[in-house]
Scaffold this motif. Structure first.
Motif, PDB file in Angstrom:
ATOM      1  N   GLN A  75       0.833  -1.207   0.000  1.00 31.34           N
ATOM      2  CA  GLN A  75       0.000   0.000   0.000  1.00 31.34           C
ATOM      3  C   GLN A  75       0.867   1.257   0.000  1.00 31.34           C
ATOM      4  O   GLN A  75       0.620   2.201  -0.754  1.00 31.34           O
ATOM      5  CB  GLN A  75      -0.929  -0.017   1.217  1.00 31.34           C
ATOM      6  N   GLN A  76       1.892   1.280   0.845  1.00 38.39           N
ATOM      7  CA  GLN A  76       2.774   2.446   0.898  1.00 38.39           C
ATOM      8  C   GLN A  76       3.533   2.616  -0.417  1.00 38.39           C
ATOM      9  O   GLN A  76       3.702   3.732  -0.914  1.00 38.39           O
ATOM     10  CB  GLN A  76       3.766   2.280   2.057  1.00 38.39           C
ATOM     11  N   VAL A  92       2.601   1.640  -3.451  1.00 42.52           N
ATOM     12  CA  VAL A  92       1.683   2.119  -4.496  1.00 42.52           C
ATOM     13  C   VAL A  92       1.418   3.608  -4.320  1.00 42.52           C
ATOM     14  O   VAL A  92       1.373   4.376  -5.300  1.00 42.52           O
ATOM     15  CB  VAL A  92       0.377   1.306  -4.470  1.00 42.52           C
ATOM     16  N   ASP A  93       1.244   4.080  -3.084  1.00 47.48           N
ATOM     17  CA  ASP A  93       1.033   5.508  -2.848  1.00 47.48           C
ATOM     18  C   ASP A  93       2.224   6.319  -3.349  1.00 47.48           C
ATOM     19  O   ASP A  93       2.049   7.378  -3.988  1.00 47.48           O
ATOM     20  CB  ASP A  93       0.812   5.770  -1.356  1.00 47.48           C
ATOM     21  N   ASP A  94       3.434   5.839  -3.062  1.00 43.75           N
ATOM     22  CA  ASP A  94       4.630   6.557  -3.520  1.00 43.75           C
ATOM     23  C   ASP A  94       4.701   6.586  -5.038  1.00 43.75           C
ATOM     24  O   ASP A  94       5.042   7.617  -5.638  1.00 43.75           O
ATOM     25  CB  ASP A  94       5.891   5.896  -2.958  1.00 43.75           C
ATOM     26  N   GLN A 136       2.188   6.296  -7.139  1.00 45.12           N
ATOM     27  CA  GLN A 136       1.107   7.135  -7.657  1.00 45.12           C
ATOM     28  C   GLN A 136       1.547   8.590  -7.697  1.00 45.12           C
ATOM     29  O   GLN A 136       1.239   9.333  -8.638  1.00 45.12           O
ATOM     30  CB  GLN A 136      -0.134   6.996  -6.763  1.00 45.12           C
ATOM     31  N   PHE A 137       2.264   9.035  -6.677  1.00 47.48           N
ATOM     32  CA  PHE A 137       2.724  10.415  -6.632  1.00 47.48           C
ATOM     33  C   PHE A 137       3.693  10.701  -7.785  1.00 47.48           C
ATOM     34  O   PHE A 137       3.640  11.746  -8.426  1.00 47.48           O
ATOM     35  CB  PHE A 137       3.405  10.681  -5.279  1.00 47.48           C
TER      36      PHE A 137
END
Length: 716
Positions: free
Chosen positions: A548-549, A551-553, A555-556
């Motif tokens: 999850q972390q 993918v968030d990185d 995505q940014f």
């Protein structure tokens, strides 16, 4: 009961050959009862028996005693019987020792293992006394025959070496001839097992016929040569001056002076004892029925005189022929042909065939090498080698070729064969082939080719690296320089309204600097992996939170151009992995998926539910795909697919992924279909990693996991 130190009175049987009595036998067994039984049975036959309690002690005693035969148990702690046999056979001083393995194993593979180690015979437990004694007698006889054959070969080799030395000095000066005589004394002295050998010529003086030593050889001298001046100063050194009249009379009859010193007449014995001799052998050198000199051997093998004398007589005859240069050339060339045939029969395997392919002759070396009898070869049932009957014999009567053959023990060996078609007039009468083993040379060639291939691969890798660095570093460096120039040029003139452009230039410098740093880090990471210094430091990790972390990185970084869909099979999944290596794996896979996918098409990261201690990651895209011809090189450093076009990249991402996966003990698989230009197809990369430390993933485990946890189909 009796102890191992108990003396057993030998009671030789009538059928034990006298020359085998008191042969030294070493028994190695960790079982005390077996050792004592073997010692008792063997000592009662008159053998000198020594016992060892384990393999290490047995190796030490074998080196000290140099036994004639070893009886060794197979199953022993620390050093087993097979290892003992292998070390014994590898020692040049013990290689001819007959080795019997005691075993309860009856499998063919076990026997092959023992034979490969060098075992000469096997005995099954429990041991039958009669069988033991019969095999020991046979082994000792075989060892004696081997020693006799070795001695005969040494004598024959000495004769051939003498012949070659003389032939090479046919047209030499007298000084050069004397130098050749020095060299030929060495093989003759070694064949006679003498402490010293010398050649003398005779001349008439007032005191009688006196000898003059032309050259000499000493066994303890590695060069085999001492100057005449030094030898003449040695006190009591032979030959005596003048020679005893009895010796001259014996030489004139073309007879030898030989025997143990104790058997010589008293006056001669005193002379010999002053020279500290135990035995003496002297052969006359006669040229045209005239005595011209003699060859002497001190402390030689008098017991082997019957077998040794023909060789030495032949050498003496050859030397006499060499002294007479007018007749020596023809005679020595004829002798060379005869002796060359002898030595070739000893060292090379020779066979002959009739025009219809029937074997007509094989020499002993051929039979020994292929471990087959002459009868087996002559009847044509098994023929290890056949000539090339399809060639043009008239235009190509002689050819050389190399081929591999499987020996009866299953070993594959390489041979070089020289084939010759023999004609009588215009009629083909037979084929002759001479072969030799070239396995070591072929293995060396193979290693050389592998080294060349490796060097070529490294050169190609270096070329790719230089090309990548020059291409990938040029663009960011240009960007940095141009942006810096703009900042420097306009640093005084930038109004506040242009602050965004100034910020944009600074951000460009920062961005390309980060990219260059990343490229350097990637190169260093691959270097660490290749050198073996990249380690896997496992720590507890929740894979769901990690993904999850991540993918968030990502995505940014993606700025919403594609989107990353995370598919999880469960809310939490524990593991013990190297977080840094795992980040390298997934970051590179997702970066490639985003880079090669059209804008607007999402990328998927799927974490499967692992029930067999494995974690399975699928990274799927709808991008350009990977051409089939590029798949074999997909994970090689600096390799890029041929359909990437203008999309930038270094070709290091998947190489880093592969190294990180291997260090984790996992597997990476790829499924891809190349886009046809209209509809995107896509690529799925599957990474299978052990969640906790374990052995590497096997092929069956990999297939089973992929069957249980297949990648979800990409939405159309």
């Amino acid at each position: 009961m009796y102890s191992e130190e108990e003396t057993i009175v030998p009671c030789p049987l009538s059928f034990v050959p006298r020359h085998l009595l008191m042969s030294k036998i070493l028994v190695i067994d960790d079982d005390g009862v077996t050792r004592l039984l073997l010692k008792r049975n063997l000592q009662m036959q008159g053998y000198d028996v020594t016992l060892a309690k384990n393999g290490a002690e047995g190796l030490q005693l074998a080196e000290e005693l140099r036994p004639d035969l070893i009886v060794c148990d197979w199953m022993m702690p620390l050093v087993d019987g097979v290892e003992v046999c292998r070390r014994i056979k590898a020692d040049p001083l013990l290689a001819t020792t007959f080795f019997i393995l005691l075993t309860v194993r009856g499998q063919v593979d076990d026997r092959i293992q023992g034979l490969d180690a060098g075992a000469d015979e096997f005995l099954s437990k429990p041991i039958e006394s009669d069988e033991l004694l019969a095999r020991v007698r046979a082994g000792l006889r075989l060892r004696q025959l081997t020693q006799q054959l070795s001695q005969a070969n040494q004598q024959l080799s000495a004769l051939v070496e003498v012949q070659q030395q003389l032939l090479s000095a046919v047209d030499s000066t007298p000084e050069e001839a004397n130098s050749s005589y020095i060299q030929l004394l060495s093989p003759l002295g070694q064949a006679a097992q003498a402490s010293r050998a010398y050649m003398s010529e005779l001349y008439q003086d007032r005191a009688g016929i006196e000898p003059l030593v032309l050259c000499e050889w000493f066994a303890e001298d590695p060069t085999g040569y001492r100057s005449q001046q030094k030898s003449s100063e040695a006190e009591g050194l032979m030959p005596p001056n003048p020679l005893p009249s009895r010796w001259i009379e014996t030489f004139n009859k073309s007879e030898i002076v030989a025997g143990k010193v104790s058997d010589f007449p008293e006056t001669e014995r005193e002379i010999l004892e002053q020279a500290h001799l135990d035995s003496l052998l002297m052969l006359p050198l006669t040229l045209k029925d005239e005595l011209v000199g003699f060859i002497g051997f001190e402390n030689c093998a008098i017991a082997d005189l019957d077998s040794l004398l023909p060789i030495l007589r032949a050498a003496a005859a050859a030397i006499c022929l060499h002294r007479d240069r007018s007749d020596a050339v023809i005679a020595l060339r004829a002798s060379e042909a005869r002796y060359r045939a002898i030595i070739e029969d000893q060292t090379e395997f020779i066979c002959r065939f009739a025009p219809d392919g029937t074997v007509t002759f094989v020499n002993d070396a051929y039979c020994r090498y292929f471990t087959m009898t002459r009868e087996e070869l002559m009847n044509g049932s098994v023929v290890p080698f056949r000539p090339d009957f399809a060639r043009d014999f008239v235009n190509c009567p002689v050819i050389n070729r190399e081929e591999a053959a499987v020996l009866p023990n299953g070993e594959v060996r390489w041979h070089h064969w020289t084939e010759r078609a023999v004609f009588s007039g215009d009629e083909l009468v037979e084929f002759q082939a001479v072969g030799r083993d070239i396995t070591e040379r072929k293995q060396a060639e193979e290693e050389t080719l592998k080294a060349l291939a490796k060097e070529k691969e490294l050169n190609q890798l270096k070329t790719h690296f230089v090309s990548m660095v020059s291409h990938e570093f040029r663009t960011p460096l240009t960007t940095i320089l141009s942006s810096a120039d703009l900042l420097e040029y306009y640093q005084e003139d930038f109004p506040d309204s242009k602050a965004d452009k100034k910020l944009q230039a600074i951000q460009r410098i920062q961005s390309v600097s980060v990219n260059m740093t990343q490229m350097i880090d990637d190169v260093l990471l691959i270097g660490h992996a290749e050198s073996g210094s990249l380690q896997c430091n496992r720590n507890p990790l929740d894979l769901v939170q990690f993904c999850q972390q991540l993918v968030d990185d990502m995505q940014f970084i993606d700025n919403g151009l594609h989107g990353i869909e995370l598919i999880l099979s469960q809310p939490s999944l524990s593991a013990c992995m190297d977080e840094k290596l795992l980040r390298h794996i997934l970051t590179n896979l997702l970066s490639n998926a985003l880079k090669y996918s059209p804008v607007g098409l999402p990328v998927k990261l799927e974490l499967c539910d692992a029930r067999q201690n494995f974690a399975i990651f699928h990274v799927k895209d709808r991008g350009i795909g990977i051409p089939p011809e590029d798949l074999p090189h997909l994970f090689e450093p600096f390799q890029r697919c041929r359909n990437v076009g203008t999309i930038s990249g270094t070709g290091m991402g998947l190489a880093i992924v592969k190294k990180c996966v291997e260090i984790h003990g996992g597997e990476i698989l790829v499924q891809s279909e190349v886009s046809d230009g209209e509809q995107p197809s896509g690529t799925t990369l599957t990474v299978i990693l052990p969640r906790f430390p374990m052995t590497n993933l096997t092929s069956s485990q990999k297939d089973q996991l992929l069957e249980i946890y297949p990648a979800q189909k990409t939405d159309e």
